[in-house]
Scaffold this active site. Sequence first.
Site, PDB file in Angstrom:
ATOM      1  N   LYS A  22       0.833  -1.215   0.000  1.00 53.86           N
ATOM      2  CA  LYS A  22       0.000   0.000   0.000  1.00 53.86           C
ATOM      3  C   LYS A  22       0.865   1.261   0.000  1.00 53.86           C
ATOM      4  CE  LYS A  22      -1.801   1.444   4.102  1.00 53.86           C
ATOM      5  NZ  LYS A  22      -1.503   2.825   4.483  1.00 53.86           N
ATOM      6  N   ASN A  23       1.810   1.319   0.933  1.00 54.59           N
ATOM      7  CA  ASN A  23       2.553   2.572   1.095  1.00 54.59           C
ATOM      8  C   ASN A  23       3.602   2.796   0.010  1.00 54.59           C
ATOM      9  OD1 ASN A  23       0.956   3.160   3.240  1.00 54.59           O
ATOM     10  ND2 ASN A  23       2.469   2.634   4.815  1.00 54.59           N
ATOM     11  N   CYS A 116      -4.629  12.735  13.133  1.00 54.72           N
ATOM     12  CA  CYS A 116      -5.400  11.520  12.907  1.00 54.72           C
ATOM     13  C   CYS A 116      -5.322  10.695  14.172  1.00 54.72           C
ATOM     14  CB  CYS A 116      -4.923  10.753  11.676  1.00 54.72           C
ATOM     15  SG  CYS A 116      -3.533   9.704  11.979  1.00 54.72           S
ATOM     16  N   ARG A 121       0.719  14.398  13.512  1.00 57.31           N
ATOM     17  CA  ARG A 121       1.220  14.199  12.150  1.00 57.31           C
ATOM     18  C   ARG A 121       1.294  15.480  11.313  1.00 57.31           C
ATOM     19  NH1 ARG A 121      -1.214   8.635   9.904  1.00 57.31           N
ATOM     20  NH2 ARG A 121       0.677   8.694   8.668  1.00 57.31           N
ATOM     21  N   ASP A 306       4.532   0.420  12.226  1.00 58.88           N
ATOM     22  CA  ASP A 306       3.345  -0.227  11.645  1.00 58.88           C
ATOM     23  C   ASP A 306       3.210  -1.692  12.059  1.00 58.88           C
ATOM     24  OD1 ASP A 306       2.607   2.103  10.436  1.00 58.88           O
ATOM     25  OD2 ASP A 306       3.360   1.578   8.453  1.00 58.88           O
ATOM     26  N   ARG A 398      -8.775  -0.552   4.466  1.00 59.96           N
ATOM     27  CA  ARG A 398      -7.862   0.455   3.935  1.00 59.96           C
ATOM     28  C   ARG A 398      -6.508  -0.158   3.624  1.00 59.96           C
ATOM     29  NH1 ARG A 398      -6.697   5.096   7.503  1.00 59.96           N
ATOM     30  NH2 ARG A 398      -5.286   5.294   5.759  1.00 59.96           N
TER      31      ARG A 398
HETATM   32  N1  EPU Z   1       6.673  14.411  11.206  1.00 51.95           N
HETATM   33  C1  EPU Z   1       6.882  15.724  11.503  1.00 51.95           C
HETATM   34  N2  EPU Z   1       6.837  16.639  10.488  1.00 51.95           N
HETATM   35  C2  EPU Z   1       6.597  16.292   9.213  1.00 51.95           C
HETATM   36  C3  EPU Z   1       6.381  14.940   8.906  1.00 51.95           C
HETATM   37  C4  EPU Z   1       6.423  14.006   9.933  1.00 51.95           C
HETATM   38  O1  EPU Z   1       7.107  16.088  12.655  1.00 51.95           O
HETATM   39  O2  EPU Z   1       6.572  17.179   8.336  1.00 51.95           O
HETATM   40  C5  EPU Z   1       6.732  13.393  12.280  1.00 51.95           C
HETATM   41  C6  EPU Z   1       5.418  12.647  12.470  1.00 51.95           C
HETATM   42  O3  EPU Z   1       4.513  13.355  13.285  1.00 51.95           O
HETATM   43  C7  EPU Z   1       5.892  11.360  13.091  1.00 51.95           C
HETATM   44  C8  EPU Z   1       7.238  11.119  12.394  1.00 51.95           C
HETATM   45  O4  EPU Z   1       7.634  12.384  11.890  1.00 51.95           O
HETATM   46  O5  EPU Z   1       6.103  11.527  14.464  1.00 51.95           O
HETATM   47  C9  EPU Z   1       7.227  10.112  11.266  1.00 51.95           C
HETATM   48  O6  EPU Z   1       6.136  10.378  10.411  1.00 51.95           O
HETATM   49  P1  EPU Z   1       6.190  10.130   8.843  1.00 51.95           P
HETATM   50  O7  EPU Z   1       6.046  11.445   8.164  1.00 51.95           O
HETATM   51  O8  EPU Z   1       7.363   9.309   8.503  1.00 51.95           O
HETATM   52  O9  EPU Z   1       4.864   9.316   8.609  1.00 51.95           O
HETATM   53  P2  EPU Z   1       3.988   9.385   7.293  1.00 51.95           P
HETATM   54  O10 EPU Z   1       4.867   9.626   6.145  1.00 51.95           O
HETATM   55  O11 EPU Z   1       2.846  10.306   7.523  1.00 51.95           O
HETATM   56  C10 EPU Z   1       4.171   6.870   6.676  1.00 51.95           C
HETATM   57  C11 EPU Z   1       3.213   5.733   6.448  1.00 51.95           C
HETATM   58  C12 EPU Z   1       2.626   5.310   7.788  1.00 51.95           C
HETATM   59  C13 EPU Z   1       3.770   4.884   8.705  1.00 51.95           C
HETATM   60  C14 EPU Z   1       4.779   6.037   8.848  1.00 51.95           C
HETATM   61  C15 EPU Z   1       6.006   5.683   9.658  1.00 51.95           C
HETATM   62  C16 EPU Z   1       2.403   6.139   4.208  1.00 51.95           C
HETATM   63  C17 EPU Z   1       1.284   6.520   3.322  1.00 51.95           C
HETATM   64  N3  EPU Z   1       2.163   6.163   5.528  1.00 51.95           N
HETATM   65  O12 EPU Z   1       3.402   7.932   7.243  1.00 51.95           O
HETATM   66  O13 EPU Z   1       1.783   4.187   7.530  1.00 51.95           O
HETATM   67  O14 EPU Z   1       3.282   4.558   9.977  1.00 51.95           O
HETATM   68  O15 EPU Z   1       5.223   6.450   7.534  1.00 51.95           O
HETATM   69  O16 EPU Z   1       6.659   4.598   9.096  1.00 51.95           O
HETATM   70  O17 EPU Z   1       3.477   5.810   3.736  1.00 51.95           O
HETATM   71  C18 EPU Z   1      -0.016   2.713   7.902  1.00 51.95           C
HETATM   72  O18 EPU Z   1       0.234   2.188   6.815  1.00 51.95           O
HETATM   73  O19 EPU Z   1      -0.815   2.214   8.743  1.00 51.95           O
HETATM   74  C19 EPU Z   1       0.650   3.972   8.261  1.00 51.95           C
HETATM   75  C20 EPU Z   1       0.189   4.787   9.226  1.00 51.95           C
END
Ligand code: EPU
Length: 421
Positions: A22-23, A116, A121, A306, A398
Amino acid sequence: MDNLRIQGGARLEGRVGISGAKNAALPILCAALLADGDHCFRNVPGLRDVRTMGKLLETLGLGVRIEGHVVEVASSPVPEPLAPYELVKQMRASVLVLGPLVARYGRARVSLPGGCAIGARPIDQHLKGLEAMGAEVELDHGYVNVVVPKGRLEGAMIYLDVPTVTGTENLMSAAVLAKGRTTLVNAAREPEVEELARVLNKMGANITGGGTDVITIEGVEGLHPVDHAVIPDRIEAGTYMAAAAATRGNVLLEGVAFEHLEAVAAKLREAGVVVEREGAGVRVAAPTPLRGVDATTAPHPGFPTDMQAQFMILMCTATGPSVITETIFENRFMHVPELVRMGAEIDIRGRAATVAGTRPLSGAQVMATDLRASASLVIAGLVAEGTTDVLRVYHLDRGYERIEEKLGGLGASIERVPGSL
Ligand code: EPU
């Protein structure tokens, strides 16, 4: 909303095929915005999030045809680079259109995803990176407006404060059409980021270092459409590994990328689970009893957040205590109160959850508002005595393709029932 009804007690045995990731699929679909023409994506999982992304691309004017695991995207210039709240609120990953839109059109208006169930996030790192490349960012009425006054982004050195996965993907996708070189330092190293770099390079981009913490992107003048098969889903695979182990079963996972599963495999082995490569698959077998072991989530190649919820339920079946520490998201223990209702003994102090282990679980009606938390409740239902109803299958749909069919094929007693909650 549908529910899943599970009769606990069956050992999982047999083979299960793992779907595309998915991701990885979500950012790859967005990459189609970067090049006009006909793209073909294969091994795309049949998931609600993929359909939501398809709708978003259609809203932007692209043609999207989903047939089984093949998604064809006919990309053409986007009349209005806007991602509306209605779609972004359904799926945070909608924010992945931001990078490609700004790269291609020098502007975009994307609804802010907001918090969320698992945490606040923010997307400040995505925006900071775009600003470093010459974009101006404004927030109004819940939307982020990005405009590039010069029309085209310019390469920059970008130091990420946290190795954000979608942030790295957005910035990499933005930088591919920028003028000059962009370097992303402290980039996310997840296999899904590496996969996106691979796909962008197939489209004609010039990216090195995908899968490492320093990614260099030399901007190019244009990209071309791509035909690509998505990598297997390491989190779906890890979830079936945890389910096999929790039920003391013996399962062969087919079509996995073992190199993406090493942190999970190592942790399961520490607990006493047998994890072995077998051909292009992985066999997971669990003698009883398993040992309680500690785990701390970390960015890749560490133990994935995850997989935290699914590992926790496994630890509920182990002998001896374990401490599970969540370092990525501040609110990712929503499965805990539900597991406790089923008889687990888990004590949360800040970011650490101490699991007592070997408490008998009994079936109950349970519900979680996050995908992976829901998956852990399904595993709990498999090991619990009696009937468990996991409400709101919506969340599972999802991210897990045909979960009841796949688990049923392994011998679980599980059915989807229409529900009112
Ligand atoms: N963060 C910030 N600022 C930003 C972006 C992130 O502070 O601009 C923080 C977040 O709040 C968090 C950490 O950095 O504490 C890591 O977040 P990240 O941005 O890496 O998460 P994401 O990109 O929103 C993806 C996956 C998630 C998975 C996370 C961590 C996708 C679509 N989603 O989310 O997947 O948990 O990376 O590996 O790729 C899931 O599939 O169930 C899922 C939630």
